[in-house]
Structures are given as structure tokens and as C-alpha cells.
Design a protein around this motif. Sequence first.
Motif, PDB file in Angstrom:
ATOM      1  N   LEU A  88       0.819  -1.213   0.000  1.00  9.66           N
ATOM      2  CA  LEU A  88       0.000   0.000   0.000  1.00  9.66           C
ATOM      3  C   LEU A  88       0.852   1.262   0.000  1.00  9.66           C
ATOM      4  N   LEU A  89       1.868   1.310   0.885  1.00  9.39           N
ATOM      5  CA  LEU A  89       2.646   2.536   1.062  1.00  9.39           C
ATOM      6  C   LEU A  89       3.707   2.765  -0.004  1.00  9.39           C
ATOM      7  N   THR A  90       4.112   1.725  -0.718  1.00 10.25           N
ATOM      8  CA  THR A  90       5.145   1.893  -1.724  1.00 10.25           C
ATOM      9  C   THR A  90       4.716   2.899  -2.781  1.00 10.25           C
ATOM     10  N   LYS A  91       3.446   2.951  -3.043  1.00 12.88           N
ATOM     11  CA  LYS A  91       2.929   3.847  -4.079  1.00 12.88           C
ATOM     12  C   LYS A  91       2.649   5.250  -3.556  1.00 12.88           C
ATOM     13  N   THR A  92       2.823   5.475  -2.250  1.00 16.78           N
ATOM     14  CA  THR A  92       2.534   6.792  -1.682  1.00 16.78           C
ATOM     15  C   THR A  92       3.730   7.725  -1.848  1.00 16.78           C
ATOM     16  N   PHE A  93       3.486   8.975  -1.573  1.00 12.46           N
ATOM     17  CA  PHE A  93       4.520  10.012  -1.638  1.00 12.46           C
ATOM     18  C   PHE A  93       5.703   9.661  -0.728  1.00 12.46           C
ATOM     19  N   ILE A  94       5.420   9.236   0.512  1.00  7.41           N
ATOM     20  CA  ILE A  94       6.491   8.910   1.463  1.00  7.41           C
ATOM     21  C   ILE A  94       7.312   7.733   0.959  1.00  7.41           C
ATOM     22  N   GLY A  95       6.658   6.709   0.442  1.00  7.91           N
ATOM     23  CA  GLY A  95       7.373   5.545  -0.059  1.00  7.91           C
ATOM     24  C   GLY A  95       8.289   5.870  -1.224  1.00  7.91           C
ATOM     25  N   LYS A  96       7.796   6.727  -2.130  1.00  2.00           N
ATOM     26  CA  LYS A  96       8.581   7.065  -3.319  1.00  2.00           C
ATOM     27  C   LYS A  96       9.728   8.025  -3.012  1.00  2.00           C
ATOM     28  N   TYR A  97       9.518   8.924  -2.066  1.00  2.00           N
ATOM     29  CA  TYR A  97      10.477  10.002  -1.841  1.00  2.00           C
ATOM     30  C   TYR A  97      11.067  10.004  -0.427  1.00  2.00           C
ATOM     31  N   SER A  98      11.183   8.828   0.206  1.00  2.00           N
ATOM     32  CA  SER A  98      11.664   8.779   1.592  1.00  2.00           C
ATOM     33  C   SER A  98      13.072   9.360   1.736  1.00  2.00           C
ATOM     34  N   THR A  99      13.953   9.123   0.786  1.00  2.00           N
ATOM     35  CA  THR A  99      15.312   9.650   0.879  1.00  2.00           C
ATOM     36  C   THR A  99      15.313  11.171   0.777  1.00  2.00           C
ATOM     37  N   ALA A 100      14.572  11.722  -0.170  1.00  2.00           N
ATOM     38  CA  ALA A 100      14.513  13.184  -0.319  1.00  2.00           C
ATOM     39  C   ALA A 100      13.877  13.837   0.908  1.00  2.00           C
ATOM     40  N   ILE A 101      12.811  13.236   1.424  1.00  2.00           N
ATOM     41  CA  ILE A 101      12.155  13.782   2.621  1.00  2.00           C
ATOM     42  C   ILE A 101      13.129  13.782   3.789  1.00  2.00           C
ATOM     43  N   SER A 102      13.878  12.700   3.929  1.00  2.00           N
ATOM     44  CA  SER A 102      14.879  12.599   4.991  1.00  2.00           C
ATOM     45  C   SER A 102      15.911  13.719   4.871  1.00  2.00           C
ATOM     46  N   GLY A 103      16.402  13.948   3.657  1.00  4.47           N
ATOM     47  CA  GLY A 103      17.388  15.008   3.424  1.00  4.47           C
ATOM     48  C   GLY A 103      16.848  16.380   3.780  1.00  4.47           C
ATOM     49  N   TRP A 104      15.614  16.674   3.334  1.00  3.44           N
ATOM     50  CA  TRP A 104      15.015  17.978   3.635  1.00  3.44           C
ATOM     51  C   TRP A 104      14.784  18.155   5.131  1.00  3.44           C
ATOM     52  N   LEU A 105      14.388  17.078   5.816  1.00  6.20           N
ATOM     53  CA  LEU A 105      14.219  17.169   7.272  1.00  6.20           C
ATOM     54  C   LEU A 105      15.537  17.511   7.961  1.00  6.20           C
ATOM     55  N   LEU A 106      16.632  16.901   7.506  1.00  3.70           N
ATOM     56  CA  LEU A 106      17.942  17.202   8.100  1.00  3.70           C
ATOM     57  C   LEU A 106      18.324  18.663   7.873  1.00  3.70           C
ATOM     58  N   ILE A 107      18.042  19.177   6.679  1.00  2.17           N
ATOM     59  CA  ILE A 107      18.331  20.590   6.395  1.00  2.17           C
ATOM     60  C   ILE A 107      17.491  21.485   7.310  1.00  2.17           C
ATOM     61  N   ILE A 108      16.221  21.166   7.456  1.00  2.00           N
ATOM     62  CA  ILE A 108      15.333  21.952   8.326  1.00  2.00           C
ATOM     63  C   ILE A 108      15.831  21.922   9.772  1.00  2.00           C
ATOM     64  N   ILE A 109      16.249  20.740  10.234  1.00  2.00           N
ATOM     65  CA  ILE A 109      16.786  20.632  11.603  1.00  2.00           C
ATOM     66  C   ILE A 109      18.032  21.499  11.749  1.00  2.00           C
ATOM     67  N   GLY A 110      18.934  21.423  10.763  1.00  2.00           N
ATOM     68  CA  GLY A 110      20.158  22.224  10.808  1.00  2.00           C
ATOM     69  C   GLY A 110      19.870  23.712  10.857  1.00  2.00           C
ATOM     70  N   VAL A 111      18.958  24.181  10.014  1.00  2.87           N
ATOM     71  CA  VAL A 111      18.593  25.609   9.991  1.00  2.87           C
ATOM     72  C   VAL A 111      17.927  25.995  11.321  1.00  2.87           C
ATOM     73  N   PHE A 112      17.048  25.141  11.806  1.00  9.76           N
ATOM     74  CA  PHE A 112      16.381  25.384  13.092  1.00  9.76           C
ATOM     75  C   PHE A 112      17.416  25.537  14.199  1.00  9.76           C
ATOM     76  N   GLU A 113      18.407  24.667  14.212  1.00 11.65           N
ATOM     77  CA  GLU A 113      19.432  24.708  15.262  1.00 11.65           C
ATOM     78  C   GLU A 113      20.335  25.950  15.120  1.00 11.65           C
ATOM     79  N   ILE A 114      20.593  26.398  13.885  1.00 14.94           N
ATOM     80  CA  ILE A 114      21.392  27.621  13.702  1.00 14.94           C
ATOM     81  C   ILE A 114      20.686  28.802  14.359  1.00 14.94           C
ATOM     82  N   PHE A 115      19.371  28.906  14.156  1.00 13.13           N
ATOM     83  CA  PHE A 115      18.625  30.031  14.730  1.00 13.13           C
ATOM     84  C   PHE A 115      18.295  29.837  16.212  1.00 13.13           C
TER      85      PHE A 115
END
Length: 190
Positions: free
Chosen positions: A161-188
Motif C-alpha cells: 500500500l505505502l510503496t505507491k505513496t509520496f512517502i514511499g517514493k520520496y523517503s530519501t529526499a524527505i529525509s534530506g530535507w528534514l535534516l536541512i530543516i533541523i540544521g537551519v532550526f538549530e542555527i537560529f
Amino acid sequence: MHWITIILIGIAANLDNLGIGLAYGVKNMRIPVLSNAVIAIMSMIVTYVAVTAGSTVIAYISAHTANLLGSLLLCVIGVWTIMSNRFSRKGIMSNAELFDEDKNYVISFREASTLGFVLSANCLAGGIAIGANGISAIWTVLSIGTFSFLSVAIGSHFGALLTKTFIGKYSTAISGWLLIIIGVFEIFAI
């Protein structure tokens, strides 16, 4: 305490685990609770070592500089995650049987140890950055372990079911963007 960062790092570090769980679920391969726990424990151990190493950096440079470097490192890791074509993850997802050495469609304790070690590489650099930011090692380790266990369980349970979802297809990209958001959050947050 940096609760938002701790939760987001737990999620970001384990989105690939969700993808791996999906790949196993799609192929009807079982990951028993004990094997899933082994994968989570491997991630927790690697994270603890990395956070401890990162927190050691604070002894040699100022806390402000360490926080800034740790935050920037999270951003760099996020960009690298998005830009890179990580062979190991793609190899596991497309060849889920790779770690099922006995070909019985069940990931055993021993097979889970190897898989857990490969998946825990995701936690290494992020753990160092978190440690350099002075964020709690224990809570980070617990977050990583909890989200590892949940993401593999959810992924393998809902595989097809989940393989066809947005999260399943783009889990690596989502992970990368979350890390960037965390880094920016921590800078501020410094």
C-alpha cells in the motif's frame, strides 16, 4: 531541551528504514519483532557512539562554534542525502532478498544484525552533528531506536500500500530535507 530536534532527527534518520520495510513488505518477507528490535538496537548503538564523539568536539572549541558547526553539518548531510544516489539503500530496496541469506522470506536475528549495521550508517554523521550541538545523547538514541522500530514495522506491514505513496517514493529526499530543516532550526536556536 531540543525536543523538536530530537523527534525530527529520529524521523529523518529512519525514513530510509520505512523504505526498506516497504520493500520487504511488498515481497511478503517477514521481519519478526526480535529482528526489528535488533535493527533498532544497532541504530541506537551507532547513534550513541556518534553523539558521544560529536559532544567531545565541544571540549576543544567553544559551545557556540560547535553548535554552529553541528548545525551546518546537518544541513550538508541533508543536501548530500538529497543529491547522492546511495547505492546501498537502492540496492536493498530493489533486492530485498539480499539480506535473506537462507531464502526463507523471514529476516532472522543474524540477518537483521547485518541489515541493522547497514541501515545504522544513516545515524553516524547526524549523530556527530547532534553531539556537537550539545543535544541529549540518551533522548536522541531513544528517538532513533523508537522511530527505527516503528518505521520498519509500519513499512513491512503496509508494504504494497505505502510503496505507491509520496512517502514511499520520496523517503530519501524527505529525509534530506528534514535534516536541512533541523540544521537551519538549530542555527537560529543558538
